[in-house]
Design a protein around this motif. Structure first.
Motif, mmCIF file in Angstrom:
data_model
loop_
_atom_site.group_PDB
_atom_site.id
_atom_site.type_symbol
_atom_site.label_atom_id
_atom_site.label_comp_id
_atom_site.label_asym_id
_atom_site.label_seq_id
_atom_site.Cartn_x
_atom_site.Cartn_y
_atom_site.Cartn_z
ATOM 1 N N TYR A 154 -11.232 51.121 3.100
ATOM 2 C CA TYR A 154 -10.761 51.814 4.297
ATOM 3 C C TYR A 154 -9.255 51.584 4.453
ATOM 4 O O TYR A 154 -8.698 50.645 3.887
ATOM 5 C CB TYR A 154 -11.480 51.299 5.550
ATOM 6 C CG TYR A 154 -12.926 51.695 5.650
ATOM 7 C CD1 TYR A 154 -13.334 52.714 6.493
ATOM 8 C CD2 TYR A 154 -13.904 51.031 4.900
ATOM 9 C CE1 TYR A 154 -14.666 53.088 6.599
ATOM 10 C CE2 TYR A 154 -15.242 51.385 4.989
ATOM 11 C CZ TYR A 154 -15.616 52.416 5.848
ATOM 12 O OH TYR A 154 -16.942 52.782 5.928
ATOM 13 N N THR A 155 -8.605 52.431 5.238
ATOM 14 C CA THR A 155 -7.187 52.225 5.513
ATOM 15 C C THR A 155 -7.022 51.089 6.516
ATOM 16 O O THR A 155 -7.982 50.700 7.203
ATOM 17 C CB THR A 155 -6.549 53.496 6.096
ATOM 18 O OG1 THR A 155 -7.109 53.741 7.406
ATOM 19 C CG2 THR A 155 -6.804 54.699 5.206
ATOM 20 N N ASP A 156 -5.804 50.569 6.610
ATOM 21 C CA ASP A 156 -5.536 49.491 7.570
ATOM 22 C C ASP A 156 -5.876 49.930 8.992
ATOM 23 O O ASP A 156 -6.464 49.164 9.763
ATOM 24 C CB ASP A 156 -4.067 49.074 7.500
ATOM 25 C CG ASP A 156 -3.720 48.359 6.207
ATOM 26 O OD1 ASP A 156 -4.641 48.082 5.411
ATOM 27 O OD2 ASP A 156 -2.527 48.074 5.989
ATOM 28 N N PRO A 212 -17.799 52.496 -6.028
ATOM 29 C CA PRO A 212 -17.091 53.665 -5.489
ATOM 30 C C PRO A 212 -17.747 55.005 -5.790
ATOM 31 O O PRO A 212 -17.097 55.943 -6.246
ATOM 32 C CB PRO A 212 -15.725 53.552 -6.168
ATOM 33 C CG PRO A 212 -16.040 52.964 -7.509
ATOM 34 C CD PRO A 212 -17.181 52.004 -7.266
ATOM 35 N N TYR A 213 -19.068 55.120 -5.522
ATOM 36 C CA TYR A 213 -19.689 56.422 -5.735
ATOM 37 C C TYR A 213 -19.458 57.345 -4.541
ATOM 38 O O TYR A 213 -19.783 58.529 -4.583
ATOM 39 C CB TYR A 213 -21.187 56.284 -6.033
ATOM 40 C CG TYR A 213 -22.044 55.815 -4.877
ATOM 41 C CD1 TYR A 213 -22.671 56.718 -4.029
ATOM 42 C CD2 TYR A 213 -22.239 54.462 -4.641
ATOM 43 C CE1 TYR A 213 -23.461 56.300 -2.981
ATOM 44 C CE2 TYR A 213 -23.032 54.019 -3.596
ATOM 45 C CZ TYR A 213 -23.635 54.943 -2.770
ATOM 46 O OH TYR A 213 -24.421 54.510 -1.716
ATOM 47 N N ARG A 214 -18.909 56.786 -3.455
ATOM 48 C CA ARG A 214 -18.440 57.586 -2.330
ATOM 49 C C ARG A 214 -17.231 56.883 -1.733
ATOM 50 O O ARG A 214 -17.009 55.702 -1.990
ATOM 51 C CB ARG A 214 -19.523 57.781 -1.270
ATOM 52 C CG ARG A 214 -19.993 56.494 -0.616
ATOM 53 C CD ARG A 214 -20.829 56.776 0.618
ATOM 54 N NE ARG A 214 -22.048 57.509 0.305
ATOM 55 C CZ ARG A 214 -22.932 57.902 1.207
ATOM 56 N NH1 ARG A 214 -22.714 57.630 2.492
ATOM 57 N NH2 ARG A 214 -24.018 58.545 0.857
ATOM 58 N N ALA A 215 -16.429 57.617 -0.961
ATOM 59 C CA ALA A 215 -15.220 57.037 -0.387
ATOM 60 C C ALA A 215 -15.148 57.387 1.110
ATOM 61 O O ALA A 215 -15.274 58.559 1.464
ATOM 62 C CB ALA A 215 -13.980 57.552 -1.110
#
Length: 256
Positions: A154-156, A212-215
């Motif tokens: 995830y982003t910060d 990482p099969y989804r993001a």
């Protein structure tokens, strides 16, 4: 009573039922009516009727006196069916077996659920000294290698929205400052794996990688090893085996 009022009442009852089951799921053992009422805040009369209904259906159990309540066997059946029917768990079995053989340590496959990780599959250590592990165990994401590996996808700003500024402390090593955790997540992204340095259980170090099969990723795999048995060579073996497992799991789940 109008249809809208009936619908609203039905939804309210469903919400209360789920909240009760989650209350018991997070608090093993038996609990008095007054202690449950104090925690959930429902009127005691309606709470009693709801508990008796759930007990009759097998979702809640009572002790010999009938005055104390705990989670029932039907909850176990539903949880088991979730794991048994999960496509990722099924696809991961050969990889988890291989990872267990390669490292000889305890292996976990877990899923991010809110701010926690939940164990979906486990392979026990081949050594006599083994950490406590079970399917369905729920742990704070910030204190585990599994959780940190997933949070790093995830982003910060997303992590700030997910977690409070001050985090729960499980051991003297747990990161309790959200910004300090975010700094560590930067390193996790660069190196490709996360480390739990006795932050969840004293004497235990864990290494984890996201699948990482989804993001952002929702599943991760980890290897736990007692600090007393961890050597630099063994740590390198674990990291290499985790990277191999991540690649295998990515291929196995690419169509899910």
């Amino acid at each position: 009573m109008s249809a809208a009022e009936t619908g609203g009442s039905q939804v309210k009852s469903a919400v209360r039922t789920v909240e009760l089951l989650e209350y018991f799921a997070h608090r093993p053992g038996m609990h008095s009516l007054s202690s449950v009422q104090e925690a959930v805040g429902y009127p005691k009369s309606s709470l009693y009727m709801l508990l008796r209904t759930l007990a009759d259906l097998g979702w809640v159990e009572t002790d010999a006196t009938g005055a104390r309540y705990g989670i029932g066997v039907r909850a176990l059946l539903v949880g088991t069916s979730y794991v048994d029917g999960d496509e990722v768990v099924a696809a991961a079995r050969p990889t988890l077996d291989r990872l267990s053989d390669d490292t000889t340590e305890t292996i976990h496959l877990a899923r991010l659920d809110g701010t926690d990780v939940v164990h979906l599959a486990t392979r026990q250590s081949q050594h006599y000294l083994r950490p406590f592990a079970r399917v369905g165990r729920r742990l704070p994401a910030h204190s585990t290698s599994l959780g940190k590996a997933l949070l790093a996808t995830y982003t910060d700003d997303q992590v700030r929205a997910m977690l409070p500024p001050t985090l729960a402390q499980l051991t003297e090593h747990t990161l309790t400052d959200r910004e300090q955790l975010i700094e560590e997540l930067h390193a996790v992204r660069e190196q490709g794996y996360a480390v739990d340095r006795e932050e969840n259980t004293l004497g235990l170090r864990c290494f984890g990688v996201a699948v990482p099969y989804r993001a952002p990723a929702r599943d991760a795999v980890s290897c736990s090893v007692p600090v007393a048995r961890l050597t630099p060579a063994h740590e390198q073996t674990i990291r290499d085996a985790l990277f191999d497992a991540r690649d295998r799991l990515t291929l196995a789940t690419r169509r899910l």
